[in-house]
Design a protein around this motif. Sequence first.
Motif: not given
Lengths: 113, 108
Positions: A1-13, A25-31
Amino acid sequence: NAGVTQTPKFRVLKTGQSMTLLCAQDMNHEYMYWYRQDPGMGLRLIHYSVGEGTTAKGEVPDGYNVSRLKKQNFLLGLESAAPSQTSVYFCASSPRGSSDTQYFGPGTRLTVL
Amino acid sequence: SQQGEEDPQALSIQEGENATMNCSYKTSINNLQWYRQNSGRGLVHLILIRSNEREKHSGRLRVTLDTSKKSSSLLITASRAADTASYFCATDDYKLSFGAGTTVTVRA
């Protein structure tokens, strides 16, 4: 399981630009939750979702929008970025509500110039 | 608004020593959780203590909760360099509210 992933890691705007942060998330969480973390402030809740198709405002929702079209994904949008939105953004998920353990992603560091 | 407030803000100890940090909160809670954050990483859950519990242990961690004083403490025994991190308490009223954290540095 990857758990919780976020994209991107860095960004400048640049001020006024828009962007979307993706949380999965790949844990089938509701919240699912979006927080921002600023120095000396701890984590502040931006928006959260109690299930697919639902969203709700947290403590600091202004300037952000969210969508939860699929159970596993929670998107955070900035329509017109401002320097005050420079922060580290964390996504989290939990099986049930706030009484449950939350599982956090690694964070997205956003800088708005 | 932050519900929990950690004290001290920063703590520096020698490897092998114990580290104690405290959390105070303002309103009634369902439970209180402690999380750890290593530099540049996300938060990791350490322990959850319910409002009807007074003490809980997990490995080298000991958490106490005093609902009459609206306070909790986290004790890390026999600290290691790997315990260097920020520690946050989070209180649950209808949502989790995090404090600003205690930064712990364990010196070798």
